[in-house]
Design a protein around this motif. Sequence first.
Motif, PDB file in Angstrom:
ATOM      1  N   UNK A  76       0.803  -1.143  -0.193  1.00  0.00           N
ATOM      2  CA  UNK A  76      -0.351  -0.176  -0.650  1.00  0.00           C
ATOM      3  C   UNK A  76       0.624   1.486   0.198  1.00  0.00           C
ATOM      4  N   UNK A  77       1.804   1.089   1.368  1.00  0.00           N
ATOM      5  CA  UNK A  77       3.057   2.771   0.912  1.00  0.00           C
ATOM      6  C   UNK A  77       3.519   3.177  -0.652  1.00  0.00           C
ATOM      7  N   UNK A  78       3.848   2.124  -1.339  1.00  0.00           N
ATOM      8  CA  UNK A  78       4.783   1.784  -2.320  1.00  0.00           C
ATOM      9  C   UNK A  78       3.721   2.177  -3.097  1.00  0.00           C
ATOM     10  N   UNK A 125      -5.485  -0.731   5.664  1.00  0.00           N
ATOM     11  CA  UNK A 125      -3.632   0.000   5.695  1.00  0.00           C
ATOM     12  C   UNK A 125      -3.984   1.441   4.900  1.00  0.00           C
ATOM     13  N   UNK A 126      -5.367   1.810   4.302  1.00  0.00           N
ATOM     14  CA  UNK A 126      -5.063   3.229   3.525  1.00  0.00           C
ATOM     15  C   UNK A 126      -5.574   4.678   4.841  1.00  0.00           C
ATOM     16  N   UNK A 127      -6.084   4.092   5.201  1.00  0.00           N
ATOM     17  CA  UNK A 127      -6.090   4.776   6.912  1.00  0.00           C
ATOM     18  C   UNK A 127      -4.783   5.229   7.738  1.00  0.00           C
ATOM     19  N   UNK A 128      -4.387   3.856   7.859  1.00  0.00           N
ATOM     20  CA  UNK A 128      -3.400   4.111   9.177  1.00  0.00           C
ATOM     21  C   UNK A 128      -1.907   4.775   8.167  1.00  0.00           C
ATOM     22  N   UNK A 176     -15.369  -7.727   1.144  1.00  0.00           N
ATOM     23  CA  UNK A 176     -14.427  -8.574   2.298  1.00  0.00           C
ATOM     24  C   UNK A 176     -13.543  -8.577   1.864  1.00  0.00           C
ATOM     25  N   UNK A 177     -12.909  -8.694   0.511  1.00  0.00           N
ATOM     26  CA  UNK A 177     -11.633  -8.694   0.248  1.00  0.00           C
ATOM     27  C   UNK A 177     -11.597  -7.322   0.274  1.00  0.00           C
ATOM     28  N   UNK A 178     -12.099  -6.380   0.195  1.00  0.00           N
ATOM     29  CA  UNK A 178     -11.232  -4.514   0.166  1.00  0.00           C
ATOM     30  C   UNK A 178     -10.948  -4.212   1.909  1.00  0.00           C
ATOM     31  N   UNK A 179     -11.247  -4.847   2.309  1.00  0.00           N
ATOM     32  CA  UNK A 179     -11.264  -4.471   3.959  1.00  0.00           C
ATOM     33  C   UNK A 179     -10.094  -4.131   4.708  1.00  0.00           C
ATOM     34  N   UNK A 180      -9.372  -4.985   4.130  1.00  0.00           N
ATOM     35  CA  UNK A 180      -7.954  -4.980   4.905  1.00  0.00           C
ATOM     36  C   UNK A 180      -6.919  -4.040   4.179  1.00  0.00           C
ATOM     37  N   UNK A 181      -7.688  -3.898   2.249  1.00  0.00           N
ATOM     38  CA  UNK A 181      -6.972  -3.151   2.061  1.00  0.00           C
ATOM     39  C   UNK A 181      -7.247  -1.368   2.463  1.00  0.00           C
TER      40      UNK A 181
END
Length: 278
Positions: free
Chosen positions: A120-122, A163-166, A155-160
């Motif tokens: 995500x960062x990259x 991470x973006x909100x971090x 469900x597959x987008x939740x973890x992404x």
Amino acid sequence: MADPANEEFSDLIQRFFESLAGFSDRLPFDLDRQRLRSITTFAALSVAIVFAWKLLRSPPEHQRRQYRRRNSASGPSNARLRSDTGFPSSEACSPLGDLRVQDAVDDFFRPVNLTLEQLVRHQLNEGRKVTCQLLGVILEESSPEDLQKHATVRSSVREVLLEITKICDLYLMERVLDDDSEERVLSALNDAGLFTTGGLTREKVLFCSTENGRTSFVRQLEPDWHIDSNSEIIHQLSRFIKYLLHISPKASEQSGTPNVYLSTSLEQFFGVPGSERS
């Protein structure tokens, strides 16, 4: 006569850089070719090549034992024949040498298991503010009419998203037809646990009654990234927003606009395994 060792080393160099050229295509993100050519990177690659070369020139212990047994069985006459003729040894000419070269290259370029946070960062390229459409990107539903009946977070987008909100200030937005649709969306986001980390709040979920309203939201917020499934909105914003991600099931590999990226899903853009849509 050319030195077999030099020829094998040259072959290693050639295979190495051929693999390097194709390696960037297998990454889930774009590789900066200019940085790859930098002096620091070149020096690191050179060290890796020398290290791999030394390993290749030293066959494993069990192979050395096999060679010694073969040489002993062949007798001194064969040994004198190889020495007198000046031909390279069977080790240098056999497919074994080629396989060792290829194995070393393959091991060097074996895909690195990056964490989702690193991906995500990259991909966001140091972006600090992101705006994103809900329908067709985060929600299973694809139209405002669907939201009058139900709202479901994929469900597959939740973890992404977590991470973006971090690392980013994330705003979600969508066109809705009534107040009940807004409540369904907020309830679905809450049930998915997207409001629990503090990075995303109810106040950062914006609703409007027209597609132009979403465009206006983005222009006002001035994000580094906007993510949308509407090609017209992407086109309109491409002159004002630094980066845009167009989510489309028919997304091709490249976009005609330099700052517009294409992907079949949000997860696929960030390289989440198994995220390709059928």
